[in-house]
Enzyme design. Structure first.
Site, PDB file in Angstrom:
ATOM      1  N   SER A 178       9.943  16.016  -4.032  1.00  0.00           N
ATOM      2  CA  SER A 178      10.499  15.977  -5.385  1.00  0.00           C
ATOM      3  C   SER A 178      11.755  15.117  -5.452  1.00  0.00           C
ATOM      4  O   SER A 178      11.936  14.336  -6.392  1.00  0.00           O
ATOM      5  CB  SER A 178      10.805  17.397  -5.880  1.00  0.00           C
ATOM      6  N   GLU A 179      12.626  15.244  -4.470  1.00  0.00           N
ATOM      7  CA  GLU A 179      13.871  14.469  -4.487  1.00  0.00           C
ATOM      8  C   GLU A 179      13.594  12.968  -4.391  1.00  0.00           C
ATOM      9  O   GLU A 179      14.263  12.178  -5.054  1.00  0.00           O
ATOM     10  CB  GLU A 179      14.811  14.918  -3.368  1.00  0.00           C
ATOM     11  N   ILE A 180      12.625  12.586  -3.600  1.00  0.00           N
ATOM     12  CA  ILE A 180      12.287  11.160  -3.498  1.00  0.00           C
ATOM     13  C   ILE A 180      11.689  10.678  -4.823  1.00  0.00           C
ATOM     14  O   ILE A 180      12.042   9.616  -5.326  1.00  0.00           O
ATOM     15  CB  ILE A 180      11.336  10.900  -2.306  1.00  0.00           C
TER      16      ILE A 180
END
Length: 183
Positions: A46-48
């Site tokens: 998700s962060e990427i």
């Protein structure tokens, strides 16, 4: 002479600020699939995906991506072309390439487990200070700061700071403040 941010830090209770911020998040934080099942793998993906992309756009991509690649092994073993196909439409394909390369390193060097050590995590392609902090704090409740555009704006507004947030000195101050308010 101290600037407004330094003065604000000196005059305000970090603990009180942290409590208010956590209270706000408990009340206002969105229910998101990577928070509902907050494993290092899911938070990392998700962060990427969220880099340079709005949450609303990421939601469907995230669900499809983790269905196709439910873990590090599946991503590492997939041909890069398949990974890029699943990423299609998100843009900034370097993120997908780095995610794929990092997954291969994790399988090879970490027995397929996303590192839970900050120093090991930031050595992986595409993972910097913010992303490592996000993975470890969200998924594993490690006390690490997360500082990105939204939190920089929040801290600057609360402090009444007009400092250029692009300056290295301002960034260092912001990171120091973020570390100092960790509960």
């Amino acid at each position: 002479m101290k600037n407004s941010f330094e003065q604000w830090i000196e005059n305000n209770s970090r603990e009180q600020f942290a409590r208010k911020l956590l209270g706000w998040f408990d009340k206002e934080g969105r229910v998101l699939p990577w928070r509902a099942i907050a494993t290092p793998w899911r938070v990392w993906v998700s962060e990427i995906m969220l880099q340079q992309t709005q949450v609303g756009t990421v939601l469907d991509y995230f669900q499809r991506f983790v269905q196709r690649f439910p873990g590090v092994h599946q991503l590492a073993e997939a041909p890069l072309e398949d990974v890029l196909k699943m990423w299609e439409g998100l843009g900034y394909y370097r993120r997908a390439r780095s995610l794929h390369a990092a997954a291969q390193i994790i399988v090879r060097d970490h027995a397929g487990q996303v590192p839970t050590d900050y120093q090991q995590l930031i050595r992986l392609p595409g993972i910097g200070r913010y992303t490592a902090g996000a993975i470890l704090s969200i998924a594993l409740d490690q006390p690490l700061p997360i500082l990105e555009g939204n939190t920089v704006r929040l801290h600057s507004r609360l402090a009444g700071s007009t400092r250029d947030v692009g300056l290295v000195t301002t960034q260092k101050m912001m990171w120091s403040f973020a570390e100092s308010i960790l509960p």
